[in-house]
Structure formats: structure tokens, C-alpha cells
Design a protein around this motif. Structure first.
Motif, short mmCIF file in Angstrom:
data_model
loop_
_atom_site.label_atom_id
_atom_site.label_comp_id
_atom_site.label_asym_id
_atom_site.label_seq_id
_atom_site.Cartn_x
_atom_site.Cartn_y
_atom_site.Cartn_z
N SER A 273 0.85 -1.18 0.00
CA SER A 273 0.00 0.00 0.00
C SER A 273 0.88 1.24 0.00
CB SER A 273 -0.93 0.02 1.22
OG SER A 273 -1.67 1.22 1.27
N ILE A 274 0.69 2.08 -1.01
CA ILE A 274 1.43 3.34 -1.13
C ILE A 274 0.46 4.48 -0.84
CG2 ILE A 274 2.66 4.87 -2.71
CD1 ILE A 274 3.48 2.27 -4.25
N ILE A 275 0.86 5.37 0.05
CA ILE A 275 0.03 6.52 0.42
C ILE A 275 0.83 7.79 0.18
CG2 ILE A 275 -1.25 7.66 2.26
CD1 ILE A 275 -1.41 4.87 3.65
N ASN A 276 0.33 8.63 -0.71
CA ASN A 276 0.96 9.93 -0.95
C ASN A 276 0.25 10.99 -0.12
OD1 ASN A 276 2.83 8.92 -2.71
ND2 ASN A 276 1.94 9.82 -4.56
N MET A 277 1.00 11.73 0.68
CA MET A 277 0.43 12.78 1.49
C MET A 277 0.34 14.06 0.66
SD MET A 277 -1.00 13.05 4.34
CE MET A 277 -0.43 11.41 4.83
N SER A 278 -0.83 14.29 0.09
CA SER A 278 -1.05 15.46 -0.74
C SER A 278 -1.60 16.58 0.13
CB SER A 278 -2.01 15.10 -1.89
OG SER A 278 -2.22 16.20 -2.74
N SER A 279 -2.53 17.36 -0.39
CA SER A 279 -3.11 18.50 0.33
C SER A 279 -4.35 18.93 -0.42
CB SER A 279 -2.10 19.65 0.40
OG SER A 279 -2.75 20.85 0.82
N ARG B 251 -1.48 -1.26 -4.16
CA ARG B 251 -2.44 -0.17 -4.21
C ARG B 251 -1.74 1.16 -3.96
NH1 ARG B 251 -5.57 0.06 -0.18
NH2 ARG B 251 -4.47 -1.35 1.24
N ALA B 252 -2.31 2.23 -4.52
CA ALA B 252 -1.75 3.56 -4.32
C ALA B 252 -2.88 4.57 -4.19
CB ALA B 252 -0.83 3.95 -5.47
N ASN B 253 -2.86 5.33 -3.11
CA ASN B 253 -3.89 6.33 -2.84
C ASN B 253 -3.25 7.60 -2.30
OD1 ASN B 253 -6.61 4.77 -3.12
ND2 ASN B 253 -5.35 3.40 -1.87
N SER B 254 -4.06 8.65 -2.22
CA SER B 254 -3.57 9.92 -1.68
C SER B 254 -4.50 10.42 -0.58
CB SER B 254 -3.50 10.99 -2.78
OG SER B 254 -2.63 10.59 -3.83
N ILE B 255 -3.90 11.12 0.38
CA ILE B 255 -4.67 11.82 1.41
C ILE B 255 -4.43 13.31 1.21
CG2 ILE B 255 -4.97 12.22 3.88
CD1 ILE B 255 -3.96 9.39 4.38
N ALA B 256 -5.51 14.09 1.26
CA ALA B 256 -5.41 15.53 1.08
C ALA B 256 -5.89 16.24 2.35
CB ALA B 256 -6.23 15.98 -0.13
N GLU C 254 -3.95 13.34 14.24
CA GLU C 254 -4.52 12.00 14.43
C GLU C 254 -5.67 11.73 13.47
OE1 GLU C 254 -2.02 13.07 17.61
OE2 GLU C 254 -3.80 14.13 16.87
N ASP C 255 -6.39 12.79 13.06
CA ASP C 255 -7.46 12.61 12.07
C ASP C 255 -6.89 12.11 10.75
OD1 ASP C 255 -9.56 13.55 13.76
OD2 ASP C 255 -8.95 15.62 13.35
N VAL C 256 -5.75 12.65 10.37
CA VAL C 256 -5.08 12.21 9.15
C VAL C 256 -4.53 10.80 9.34
CG1 VAL C 256 -3.26 12.73 7.49
CG2 VAL C 256 -4.47 14.59 8.64
N ALA C 257 -3.96 10.54 10.51
CA ALA C 257 -3.37 9.23 10.79
C ALA C 257 -4.42 8.13 10.73
CB ALA C 257 -2.69 9.25 12.16
N ASN C 258 -5.63 8.41 11.20
CA ASN C 258 -6.68 7.39 11.19
C ASN C 258 -7.06 6.99 9.77
OD1 ASN C 258 -6.90 7.18 13.98
ND2 ASN C 258 -8.44 8.77 14.13
N VAL C 259 -7.11 7.97 8.86
CA VAL C 259 -7.40 7.67 7.47
C VAL C 259 -6.24 6.88 6.85
CG1 VAL C 259 -7.78 8.67 5.18
CG2 VAL C 259 -8.91 9.65 7.19
N ALA C 260 -5.02 7.23 7.25
CA ALA C 260 -3.85 6.50 6.74
C ALA C 260 -3.87 5.05 7.18
CB ALA C 260 -2.57 7.18 7.21
N VAL C 261 -4.31 4.78 8.42
CA VAL C 261 -4.42 3.40 8.90
C VAL C 261 -5.39 2.62 8.01
CG1 VAL C 261 -5.29 1.93 10.76
CG2 VAL C 261 -3.75 3.83 11.29
N PHE C 262 -6.52 3.24 7.70
CA PHE C 262 -7.49 2.59 6.81
C PHE C 262 -6.87 2.24 5.47
CE2 PHE C 262 -10.50 3.50 3.28
CZ PHE C 262 -11.30 2.36 3.39
N LEU C 263 -6.16 3.21 4.85
CA LEU C 263 -5.58 2.96 3.54
C LEU C 263 -4.42 1.97 3.59
CD1 LEU C 263 -5.61 6.56 2.01
CD2 LEU C 263 -7.11 4.64 1.43
N ALA C 264 -3.72 1.92 4.72
CA ALA C 264 -2.59 1.01 4.85
C ALA C 264 -3.03 -0.42 5.14
CB ALA C 264 -1.67 1.48 5.97
N SER C 265 -4.21 -0.58 5.71
CA SER C 265 -4.66 -1.89 6.19
C SER C 265 -5.49 -2.62 5.13
CB SER C 265 -5.50 -1.72 7.46
OG SER C 265 -6.79 -1.23 7.13
N ASP C 266 -5.82 -3.86 5.46
CA ASP C 266 -6.65 -4.67 4.56
C ASP C 266 -8.10 -4.22 4.54
OD1 ASP C 266 -4.42 -6.15 3.94
OD2 ASP C 266 -4.83 -7.73 5.41
#
Length: 248
Positions: free
Chosen positions: A137-143, A180-185, A218-230
Motif C-alpha cells: 500500500s502506497i500513500i501519498n500525502m497530498s493536500s 495499491r496507491a492512494n492519496s490523502i489531502a 490523528e485525524d489524518v493518521a486514522n485515514v492513513a491506517v485505513f488505507l494502509a490496512s486490509d
């Protein structure tokens, strides 16, 4: 068992701020952590110890994320130290704001190199590992400014928009390999940097946010956990805005 038990996460630019919050949250879910920053000083070592106290393995690496050759070597070392890399979070970033008419080439190049080229560097180095593992799982920290733009931040906005398109392209290329690859803004997140803003600027921001408050790291971190996990095993190529509804 945590959502990330048995996984290894590599987080760039994680000695402080949102990157640190992500790494700590991942550790709480059982992931071993490798994190990078330009320099691992006392603060970086303190972060490493704080993460390790969660009961996981954590190692910190000094790395210029914008340097292609250096990134290749750091990723090789991390892979050797941990035996796997399951999650990559491209979080390293800087700002050098200014109106387009007055922006120097140096300001443009610095932000594009640190924010966007670093994401290319780490994805390029990690993909062969993830392909052999048949997953990642790849997560790009966008904005949010990478989605909507922002006056005075042409370089930053362009770099963050590029990270979104980069993730979407990787998602299309690597889906058949289980990567998988997603972004968080993120939007207006309460950090040391935003606390330095004048109070009238902060109030103006809050009025534009339907939830009437700034977000927490932590709000951002929680979304990252979702995207990183199964939990997100069927989610790829997406952008999730964590902004309290600021930009619908």
C-alpha cells in the motif's frame, strides 16, 4: 492483534508533525516502523524511542528524500533491516510560498524536488520489493491545495497535485500485482506551523470549515491506517480529503 500487525511501514519525513502522528498510529496497530528525515537529531531519536515504546521495531534513517541515488540505498538498507516493506507513506515536504510573479526558480525547484520527486524516488525504489511480495500500500500525502489550488502556493499546489496523479498512475500500473496507491489531502490541520498564524487568519479559516474547527494530526493518521490496512483492500487510485468539509 492490530490492523497492521506483521507489516512494516516506511514513512518519510516522520520525525515530527503529521508524519510522526502517522508512524505512532501505525505502531499502535502493530506495524514495525522505518522512518526517514533529512537529519536524525535529538528530536528524531526521541520520536524513534516513542514509537518503539509501542512495542514494535523502529529504526530511523537520515535521508535526503529528493536524492534518487541516496533513496535507492536507504530503501535497500531498510529492506535488509526489516525483511519487507508493506506500506510506503510519502510524507516528506516543504513550503516556499510566494506569488507566482515573484517566485524564483530556486523556490519552485526546491518544493518540486522535495515534495514530488521524493515520492517518485521512494515509489521507484519500493515497487520491486512490493511486486515480489505480491502486495503493498502506497500513500501519498497530498493536500487540499493539490486538488483546488491556492494563491501564493503555485509550487506547493503543483507538487501536491502531482502526487495525486502519480498515485493514480501507479494504481493503474500496479493493480494486477496487488499494489495499491492512494492519496490523502489534509486541510487545515492543527500543527506547530498553523499555530503561528495570526488569530484573525485562523478565525477566517475556521469560518470556511463546516465542522468549525481545525483537524488534528490523528485525524489524518486514522485515514492513513485505513488505507494502509486490509480494510481498504478494494480501494486504489483514490483521494481522501481530510478537511472537515472545507472543500466539498
Amino acid at each position: 492483534m492490530g490492523l497492521l500487525s506483521g507489516k512494516t511501514a516506511l514513512v518519510t519525513g516522520a520525525a515530527r508533525g503529521i508524519g510522526k502522528a502517522l508512524a505512532l498510529r501505525f505502531a499502535e496497530e502493530g506495524a514495525n516502523i522505518a522512518f526517514t528525515d533529512l537529519v536524525i537529531d535529538e528530536n528524531g531519536e526521541a520520536t524513534r524511542q516513542e514509537i518503539e515504546a509501542k512495542g514494535v521495531k523502529c529504526l530511523a534513517y537520515a535521508s535526503n528524500a529528493a536524492d534518487f541515488a541516496e533513496t535507492e540505498e536507504i530503501v535497500k538498507k531498510i529492506h535488509a533491516d526489516f525483511g519487507q516493506i508493506d506500506i510506503l507513506v510519502n510524507n516528506a515536504g516543504i513550503t516556499k510560498d510566494g506569488l507566482m510573479l515573484r517566485m524564483s526558480e530556486a523556490q519552485w525547484d526546491a518544493v518540486i524536488n522535495v515534495n514530488l520527486k521524493s515520492a517518485f524516488n521512494f515509489i521507484h525504489a519500493c515497487l520491486p520489493i512490493m511486486m515480489r511480495q505480491r502486495g503493498g500500500s502506497i500513500i501519498n500525502m497530498s493536500s487540499v491545495v493539490g486538488v483546488h489550488g491556492n494563491a501564493g502556493q503555485a509550487n506547493y499546489s503543483a507538487s501536491k497535485a502531482g502526487m495525486i496523479a502519480l498515485a493514480k498512475s501507479v494504481a493503474q500500473e500496479m493493480g494486477s500485482r496487488g499494489v495499491r496507491a492512494n492519496s490523502i489531502a489534509p486541510g487545515f490541520i492543527e500543527t506547530a506551523m498553523t499555530h503561528q498564524l495570526p488569530e484573525d487568519v485562523r478565525k477566517d479559516w475556521m469560518q470556511k470549515i463546516p465542522l468549525r474547527r481545525g483537524g488534528q494530526a490523528e485525524d489524518v493518521a486514522n485515514v492513513a491506517v485505513f488505507l494502509a490496512s486490509d480494510l481498504s483492500s478494494y480501494v486504489t487510485g483514490q483521494v481522501i480529503q481530510v478537511d472537515g468539509g472545507m472543500n466539498m
